[in-house]
Scaffold this active site. Structure first.
Site, PDB file in Angstrom:
ATOM      1  CD  GLU A 115      45.279  40.520  33.542  1.00 39.15           C
ATOM      2  OE1 GLU A 115      46.246  39.768  33.783  1.00 39.15           O
ATOM      3  OE2 GLU A 115      44.300  40.628  34.310  1.00 39.15           O
ATOM      4  CB  CYS A 184      46.478  39.526  41.254  1.00 37.16           C
ATOM      5  SG  CYS A 184      44.814  39.714  41.865  1.00 37.16           S
ATOM      6  CB  SER A 213      38.215  37.385  34.376  1.00 40.65           C
ATOM      7  OG  SER A 213      38.832  36.121  34.387  1.00 40.65           O
TER       8      SER A 213
END
Length: 312
Positions: A115, A184, A213
């Site tokens: 990411e 998120c 993660s």
């Protein structure tokens, strides 16, 4: 993460096997192996796709990719489907907005995570600086201290990230936050649930992959919240049952990409060995539903299509 898995399943239904996937669609071996069994082929780079399969779809993972990847796909005349999580895409847009406003972008995240690579790859080289820890924030030297904007990786520890942001703000008062929180909701919700459940737990199990993660952060959250011990496992077969002698309370949670079927598998493994009673720590119900790619919306998705991952 469900959306990304659905995209691969629907692509297989619509276009047939093989469907190529660049990088693990989500960080979970059960999911990857399940999709491989259905005809998905996982590659790390686009040049691994054979010439004879160039007309088959290639799916980009939920973690997002640098802009160079779709550009490379177009150069190779590949048909690609972008399964980037919409919440990750939001971070990309936040970073690009900072740059348009003349700010240097500070990305709070973990080096080498897909990411982070994808987010940094949205902007030109040198436009983004990565800060991982409070210590990094203490020593970071920006190109222009008065024109900084930050974004964060979506799967970080809420508490750790708050500490990094606080120190950056102390050093750089003009640091501009993104328009909305970057972490998120699935990550935040799971961390809150673990905080609620961990006090009083003799042991806390987190279901997730070692390269996930958000799953690794949950292990840390459980320990900080009061669990005496916490461990990350991918399947029930990885549990060291010798660790569960003379204990009374075990916590169980899962990373955002861990399927329900594995959580149920672990609960059943405890029931086979102990007189286990399950109590749910309810925090918030997740009702968000993100649409799949336009090219796949006409393809019906049935309960049976996802039963292998949902445990139904």
């Amino acid at each position: 993460m469900d959306r990304a898995i659905q995209i691969v399943v629907l692509a297989l239904k619509e276009f047939g096997a093989p469907v190529y996937v660049r990088h693990e669609i989500v960080h979970n071996r059960y999911v990857v192996e399940g999709l491989e069994a259905k005809g998905a082929i996982f590659v790390e780079e686009l040049d691994e796709i054979p010439e004879e399969h160039r007309k088959q779809p290639v799916v980009f993972s939920a973690h997002g990719v640098p802009k160079s990847v779709p550009a490379d796909a177009e150069t190779r005349n590949l048909f690609y489907l972008d399964a980037t999580c919409p919440l990750v895409s939001k971070v990309h847009k936040q970073a690009m907005r900072h740059q348009r406003m003349g700010r240097h972008v500070v990305l709070i995240g973990h080096a080498g995570h897909p990411e982070v690579i994808g987010t940094m790859g949205q902007l030109p080289d040198g436009a983004v600086s990565l800060v991982e820890t409070v210590e990094d924030a203490e020593t970071y030297t920006p190109p222009d201290a008065d024109n900084l904007g930050f974004v964060t990786q979506t799967t970080l520890s809420v508490d750790d990230t708050a500490g990094v942001i606080k120190r950056l703000h102390e050093r750089f008062p003009n640091l501009t936050a993104p328009a909305a929180d970057s972490i998120c909701y699935a990550t935040t919700n799971r961390q809150e649930a673990v905080k609620q459940a961990a006090p009083g737990c003799d042991h806390f199990i987190i279901v997730g992959a070692p390269n996930s993660s958000n799953s690794k952060r949950l292990v840390e959250v459980a320990l900080r919240a009061g669990a005496k011990k916490s461990v990350l496992v991918q399947r029930a077969s990885e549990i060291d049952w010798d660790d569960f002698t003379d204990i009374s309370t075990v916590g169980l949670s899962a990373g955002a990409s861990a399927p329900e079927v594995i959580v149920n598998e672990i609960i059943e493994a405890f029931r086979e060995r102990y007189n286990a009673v399950v109590e749910l720590a309810d925090t918030v119900e997740e009702t968000e539903n993100f649409l799949v790619n336009r090219e796949l919306r006409h393809v019906p998705l049935t309960v049976n299509d996802m039963a292998w991952v949902n445990g139904e």
